[in-house]
Design a protein around this motif. Structure first.
Motif, PDB file in Angstrom:
ATOM      1  N   ALA A  18       0.724  -1.308  -0.114  1.00 42.74           N
ATOM      2  CA  ALA A  18      -0.078  -0.164   0.064  1.00 42.74           C
ATOM      3  C   ALA A  18       0.746   1.095   0.016  1.00 42.74           C
ATOM      4  N   THR A  47       0.910   5.576   0.125  1.00 40.42           N
ATOM      5  CA  THR A  47      -0.067   6.763   0.591  1.00 40.42           C
ATOM      6  C   THR A  47       0.855   7.871   0.265  1.00 40.42           C
ATOM      7  N   ASN A  48       0.180   8.980  -0.596  1.00 43.83           N
ATOM      8  CA  ASN A  48       0.938  10.157  -0.817  1.00 43.83           C
ATOM      9  C   ASN A  48       0.848  11.216   0.298  1.00 43.83           C
ATOM     10  N   CYS A  86      -3.873  10.385  -0.283  1.00 40.76           N
ATOM     11  CA  CYS A  86      -4.399   9.241  -1.325  1.00 40.76           C
ATOM     12  C   CYS A  86      -3.684   7.927  -1.231  1.00 40.76           C
ATOM     13  N   VAL A  87      -4.519   6.892  -1.242  1.00 43.28           N
ATOM     14  CA  VAL A  87      -3.735   5.458  -1.255  1.00 43.28           C
ATOM     15  C   VAL A  87      -3.680   4.683  -2.521  1.00 43.28           C
ATOM     16  N   ASP A  88      -3.099   4.018  -2.827  1.00 41.95           N
ATOM     17  CA  ASP A  88      -3.038   2.884  -3.700  1.00 41.95           C
ATOM     18  C   ASP A  88      -2.367   1.760  -3.383  1.00 41.95           C
ATOM     19  N   THR A  89      -2.967   0.314  -3.773  1.00 39.05           N
ATOM     20  CA  THR A  89      -2.394  -0.807  -3.457  1.00 39.05           C
ATOM     21  C   THR A  89      -2.218  -1.758  -4.624  1.00 39.05           C
ATOM     22  N   ASN A  90      -1.288  -2.507  -4.190  1.00 43.72           N
ATOM     23  CA  ASN A  90      -0.766  -3.362  -5.353  1.00 43.72           C
ATOM     24  C   ASN A  90      -0.399  -4.930  -4.652  1.00 43.72           C
TER      25      ASN A  90
END
Length: 374
Positions: A3, A5-6, A10-14
């Motif tokens: 995960a 987070t900027n 804002c969060v993005d996962t892979n």
């Protein structure tokens, strides 16, 4: 899953795929023979792979030998591949010195992972050149017994390829000595009853079973005594052979003859004989002896005998003889007897026919007429 987070929340996962950690091999090897004599090693040194390959299999080996003349080219690495060739045969053309070598191996498994091992001074190449010859410094019959022991002495030799010293009596091997620091050997041998002098020589054998050549042969001194009667005295003739060594008599100072009288006497020097180049036998004449048993031995001395580094000598066996002493008794003639005074009678007689120094005294006897028995 990862995960990210900027700064603004804002969060993005892979989700990552599974990661596989590959096992590496563990390098090891051994030599069939780690020491070889090159005369017996024309097939070279064989090394076998002893590496382990967890969860994999071997793919290749790269061998290194510290000697640049090794064949195959071990200095730059020699590759062997395939499932059944995890071994290499190294040869060293012209190897003629005692050398040690470092062997290294790099192994690769089926994953392409590698490991290495190095074994310093792992291999020893023995040469096929015999060691330099060796010679006894001196041999001597045992000074105490003078008969049944012969001492062989030499200077020790140190060499990495040393195997043993080998002692020969009359060209027959009688002993091997494996300690290189040893400098003497005693041969139990009855030289008194030997028919002649005894020869000794030695050599060095190396670990490749290469014997050195023989150098100087040394011989014991054999003494014999015989006697004659001369002019009332006994004369003993002491004969002995030359000590064969030390440069054909040139390094020999002199022979000294020792004598003792009777079994309880002590030996003392009675004369010397100068060595002569080319002489093989010598004679010493001991004269003016009375009846008794006499014992003799001879001692050869090196010219540098007084130097502790070269205190070389050789003592012979002993020999004994009962002196052949005989006195010829000749009746003496009385020339005259006369009365010179009431208390003095004079007489003269012929001289005893004996050599000068033999006669001890004259014994005069007076006979009483009333008792004519002396």
């Amino acid at each position: 899953m990862v995960a990210i987070t900027n700064p603004w929340g804002c969060v993005d996962t892979n989700r990552l795929a599974r990661v596989r950690v590959l096992d590496t091999p563990v390098a090891n090897f051994y030599a069939v023979d780690s020491v070889k004599c090159w005369a017996n090693g024309s097939n070279g040194f064989i090394f076998n792979d002893a590496s382990t390959y967890p969860n994999s299999s071997a793919r290749g080996w790269k061998w290194y030998w510290s000697d640049p003349t090794a064949v195959p080219n071990g200095l730059n690495g020699y590759n062997t591949t395939g499932p059944s060739t995890g071994a290499v045969n190294f040869t060293v053309p012209g190897a003629n010195t005692n050398t040690t070598h470092t062997i290294s191996l790099v192994v690769t498994n089926a994953f392409g992972c590698t490991d290495s091992i190095s074994k310093p001074n792992y291999i020893t190449v023995r040469d096929t050149v015999p060691l330099a010859s060796i010679t006894p410094t001196y041999i001597t019959v045992d000074p105490l017994s003078l008969r049944d022991h012969v001492e062989i002495n030499w200077r020790s030799r140190t060499a990495p390829e040393f195997l043993n010293y080998e002692i020969f009596r009359n060209n027959t091997s009688i002993a091997t000595i494996t300690n290189s620091t040893t400098t003497t050997y005693t041969d139990v041998f009855d030289v008194v009853n030997a028919g002649s002098s005894v020869n000794y020589k030695m050599r060095i054998n190396d670990v490749c079973n290469q014997p050195s050549s023989f150098d100087t042969t040394h011989s014991t001194i054999k003494v014999s005594v015989n006697g004659v009667a001369t002019g009332g005295y006994a004369t003993n003739n002491i004969t002995f052979n030359a000590y064969e060594a030390w440069g054909a008599q040139t390094a020999l100072d002199y022979y000294e003859v020792f004598r003792k009288k009777g079994t309880t006497g002590a030996y003392a020097p009675v004369g010397r004989v100068a060595p002569v180049v080319g002489n093989t036998n010598y004679l010493y004449v001991d004269s003016g002896l009375c009846s008794d048993t006499f014992y003799y031995y001879v001692k050869a001395l090196h010219k540098n005998y007084a130097d502790p580094r070269f205190g070389y000598f050789s003592i012979s066996n002993y020999d004994s003889i009962v002196a052949n002493f005989s006195v010829v008794v000749t009746p003496l003639e009385i020339n005259y007897v006369t009365v010179e005074a009431n208390n003095k009678i004079s007489m003269t007689w012929t001289t005893a026919p004996l050599a000068t120094g033999v006669l001890k005294n004259y014994i005069l006897q007076r006979i009483d007429p009333s008792n004519p028995t002396p």
